[in-house]
Design a protein around this motif. Structure first.
Motif, PDB file in Angstrom:
ATOM      1  N   PRO A  69       0.550  -1.140  -0.185  1.00 53.02           N
ATOM      2  CA  PRO A  69       0.226   0.040   0.103  1.00 53.02           C
ATOM      3  C   PRO A  69       0.683   1.248  -0.174  1.00 53.02           C
ATOM      4  N   LEU A  70       0.611   1.721  -0.731  1.00 52.44           N
ATOM      5  CA  LEU A  70       1.033   3.370  -1.166  1.00 52.44           C
ATOM      6  C   LEU A  70       0.234   4.396  -0.362  1.00 52.44           C
ATOM      7  N   SER A  71       0.750   5.946   0.028  1.00 52.29           N
ATOM      8  CA  SER A  71       0.040   7.224   0.308  1.00 52.29           C
ATOM      9  C   SER A  71      -1.291   7.320  -0.568  1.00 52.29           C
ATOM     10  N   SER A  72      -0.386   7.968  -1.667  1.00 49.84           N
ATOM     11  CA  SER A  72      -1.339   7.848  -2.476  1.00 49.84           C
ATOM     12  C   SER A  72      -1.501   6.953  -4.345  1.00 49.84           C
ATOM     13  N   SER A  73      -2.695   7.039  -4.413  1.00 49.14           N
ATOM     14  CA  SER A  73      -2.779   6.514  -6.253  1.00 49.14           C
ATOM     15  C   SER A  73      -2.440   6.303  -7.399  1.00 49.14           C
ATOM     16  N   ALA A  74      -2.277   7.780  -7.364  1.00 52.48           N
ATOM     17  CA  ALA A  74      -0.844   8.107  -8.544  1.00 52.48           C
ATOM     18  C   ALA A  74       0.395   7.568  -8.060  1.00 52.48           C
ATOM     19  N   GLN A  75       1.035   7.427  -6.248  1.00 57.82           N
ATOM     20  CA  GLN A  75       2.421   7.032  -6.453  1.00 57.82           C
ATOM     21  C   GLN A  75       1.912   5.006  -6.880  1.00 57.82           C
ATOM     22  N   LYS A  76       0.692   4.828  -6.389  1.00 58.46           N
ATOM     23  CA  LYS A  76       0.720   3.529  -6.353  1.00 58.46           C
ATOM     24  C   LYS A  76       0.908   2.400  -8.050  1.00 58.46           C
ATOM     25  N   THR A  77      -0.054   4.101  -8.506  1.00 58.45           N
ATOM     26  CA  THR A  77      -0.303   3.414 -10.546  1.00 58.45           C
ATOM     27  C   THR A  77       1.224   3.758 -10.961  1.00 58.45           C
ATOM     28  N   TRP A  78       2.399   4.785 -10.548  1.00 58.04           N
ATOM     29  CA  TRP A  78       3.820   4.561 -11.352  1.00 58.04           C
ATOM     30  C   TRP A  78       4.215   3.423 -10.592  1.00 58.04           C
ATOM     31  N   ARG A  79       3.981   3.519  -9.442  1.00 63.24           N
ATOM     32  CA  ARG A  79       4.711   1.734  -9.154  1.00 63.24           C
ATOM     33  C   ARG A  79       4.667   0.822  -9.923  1.00 63.24           C
ATOM     34  N   VAL A  80       3.228   0.474  -9.766  1.00 59.98           N
ATOM     35  CA  VAL A  80       2.069  -0.333 -10.547  1.00 59.98           C
ATOM     36  C   VAL A  80       3.436  -0.767 -12.170  1.00 59.98           C
ATOM     37  N   SER A  81       3.102   0.878 -12.891  1.00 59.51           N
ATOM     38  CA  SER A  81       3.946   0.559 -13.900  1.00 59.51           C
ATOM     39  C   SER A  81       5.318  -0.052 -14.605  1.00 59.51           C
ATOM     40  N   GLN A  82       5.603   0.818 -13.431  1.00 64.81           N
ATOM     41  CA  GLN A  82       7.863   0.946 -13.009  1.00 64.81           C
ATOM     42  C   GLN A  82       7.583  -1.167 -12.979  1.00 64.81           C
ATOM     43  N   ALA A  83       7.208  -1.886 -11.960  1.00 60.31           N
ATOM     44  CA  ALA A  83       6.992  -2.975 -11.901  1.00 60.31           C
ATOM     45  C   ALA A  83       6.789  -3.962 -13.373  1.00 60.31           C
ATOM     46  N   LEU A  84       5.682  -3.881 -13.897  1.00 59.93           N
ATOM     47  CA  LEU A  84       5.357  -4.529 -15.134  1.00 59.93           C
ATOM     48  C   LEU A  84       6.589  -3.793 -16.210  1.00 59.93           C
ATOM     49  N   GLY A  85       7.404  -2.526 -16.355  1.00 68.91           N
ATOM     50  CA  GLY A  85       8.774  -2.392 -16.708  1.00 68.91           C
ATOM     51  C   GLY A  85       9.831  -3.057 -16.682  1.00 68.91           C
ATOM     52  N   ASP A  86       9.725  -3.842 -15.201  1.00 66.11           N
ATOM     53  CA  ASP A  86      10.541  -5.192 -14.913  1.00 66.11           C
ATOM     54  C   ASP A  86      10.121  -5.876 -15.398  1.00 66.11           C
ATOM     55  N   ILE A  87       8.746  -6.701 -15.255  1.00 71.72           N
ATOM     56  CA  ILE A  87       8.964  -8.290 -15.507  1.00 71.72           C
ATOM     57  C   ILE A  87       8.928  -7.704 -17.669  1.00 71.72           C
ATOM     58  N   ALA A  88       8.822  -7.223 -17.937  1.00 74.22           N
ATOM     59  CA  ALA A  88       9.197  -6.479 -19.298  1.00 74.22           C
ATOM     60  C   ALA A  88      10.412  -6.809 -19.846  1.00 74.22           C
TER      61      ALA A  88
END
Length: 458
Positions: free
Chosen positions: A217-236
């Protein structure tokens, strides 16, 4: 010291394209693929799983595995044109694009491909320095005590890695480094298995499985969105090897047809890597939960068993020495070919000097190779020192090359090879597949750029 202008054999051992006969097998092909795929990306998968959660994390890895195999299946048929078995060889990704899609798309492909390889070399330099520093830090705590000020920077270790790569970069080409890929593949299995085993041990020691369905969990939905996108980039970043698939396929002997061997090798390699990826990602998240580190091997502490952590990090270093070369040799080969064609009478470009050192086989030295390859390694080392951000750099590179190189070009070349007409059922399915991957790639790229900028400005 003898001087000559050609490295070709003169004993008649040539393939159907007048080049030295290929000797690669299914197993050397698997070794090359695993060396390329199981790299620094596997160390970030626990962090990626932690951002995505227990459902989306494993599911994303499985989806990327399927996409990677589809990409490899399509691209392996492009090694020969116009027929995938009897056609003329395309020894590199750019050659295949040139034959199937034309000169303009070739320039675009070449720019993306070589930028991606260059970026991967930077990422491998960052990862190797992290592992070398972890070994030093672990040994320091073991000798001086857990409260000792064991702090070390990255730059010195990046310079050491760069110096080693300058030496290995003088390997003539891909055909001469099967042994290095075999060693590197063994190392990748070793540290992946250690990370997997340590994850299981920590879960048992904790007595519970950490983590949550929604991830950290993160403090804001924006931060969570950025983290999810970075995670997908790492898997890619961790999966596709399209940018060097045809270069690997060009090492295979025939018969059997090269595309059949490559498809079989891809299936075996992707199955093996997906197993290790799921184990490392899931057990790493289960062990650390919300405290999952960016690099899995640094999360187990620097204390005991320090020797096992040291060995795992040493395996990372040895593997990435080979992995760096797997992604750099195609760049070196391109520069060699282009320079030779552009300046056929230039001695600096074309003369080879045979040097015989005691206890070593004769080495054919070329001045262009020494100069260009040294500058190339120096530039990747310098940029790694300037942007030493592990997860963010991996995510950026993964998102950058995922769609155009792993999806767009293979799909478009498949249309040409198979003469698939617009708006047919197969055309619609593959175009939908391509557009879906494009949207994922854009999402991951934007988030990864945000992550790099945030780290640089913080």
């Amino acid at each position: 010291m003898a001087v000559h202008r050609s490295l070709e054999l003169t004993d008649g051992s040539f393939d159907d394209d007048k080049r030295v006969i290929r000797t690669g097998t299914l197993w050397t092909c698997i070794a090359h693929i695993i060396t390329a795929v199981i790299g620094s990306g596997v160390l970030s998968l626990a962090w990626s799983t932690a951002q995505l959660g227990w459902i989306a994390g494993p599911l994303s890895m499985l989806c990327f595995a399927i996409v990677t195999y589809v990409s490899a299946f399509l691209l392996s048929d492009c090694y020969r044109s116009p027929h995938p078995v009897t056609g003329t060889r395309n020894p590199s990704y750019m050659d295949a694009v040139r034959v199937n899609l034309g000169q303009k798309q070739t320039w675009f492909c070449g720019l993306l491909q070589y930028l991606s390889m260059f970026g991967t070399a930077i990422a491998y330099t960052i990862t190797t320095s992290t592992s070398m520093r972890a070994i030093k830090k672990s040994d320091c705590y073991h000798k001086e005590g857990h409260k000792a000020p064991c702090a070390y920077g990255d730059s010195f270790y990046m310079l050491i890695f760069g110096a080693v790569q300058i030496v290995f970069s003088q390997i003539p080409d891909f055909h001469d480094m099967a042994w290095l890929s075999v060693v590197a593949a063994i190392m990748s299995f070793s540290y992946s298995f250690i990370g997997f085993a340590l994850g299981i041990a920590k879960v048992i020691a904790n007595g519970s499985i950490k983590g949550d369905i929604g991830g950290i969990p993160l403090s804001s939905s924006a931060q969570k969105t950025w983290r999810v996108s970075q995670a997908l980039g790492d898997i890619a970043f961790a999966y596709p090897y399209s940018i060097i698939l045809l270069e690997i396929q060009n090492t295979l002997k025939s018969p059997p047809p090269e595309n059949q061997t490559m498809k079989k090798a891809s299936m075996i390699s992707i199955f093996i890597t997906t197993f290790f990826y799921l184990c490392c990602g899931c057990f790493g998240y289960a062990a650390f939960g919300n405290d999952t580190p960016g690099n899995l091997l640094t999360g187990f502490g620097f204390y005991e068993p320090y020797w096992l952590i040291d060995f795992a990090n040493a395996c990372v270093v040895v593997h990435l020495v080979g992995g760096y070369q797997v992604y750099s040799q195609p760049v070196f080969s391109f520069v060699d070919r282009w320079s030779s064609d552009k300046f056929p009478n230039n001695g600096f470009v074309n003369n080879f000097y045979t040097i015989k050192l005691p206890f070593l086989p004769a080495y054919k030295l070329n001045l262009l190779r020494i100069c260009f390859r040294t500058i190339y390694v120096a530039s990747t080392t310098g940029l790694a020192m300037f942007f030493p951000y592990f997860n963010e750099v991996l995510g950026l590179l993964g998102a950058f090359n995922f769609w155009p190189l792993a999806i767009y070009f293979p799909v478009e070349m498949y249309f040409v090879q198979r003469k698939i007409e617009t708006w047919t059922k197969k055309w619609i399915i593959l175009q939908t597949f391509s557009v879906g991957c494009l949207l994922v790639s854009i999402f991951a790229f934007v988030g990864s750029v945000e992550g790099v900028l945030s780290e640089k400005l913080s």
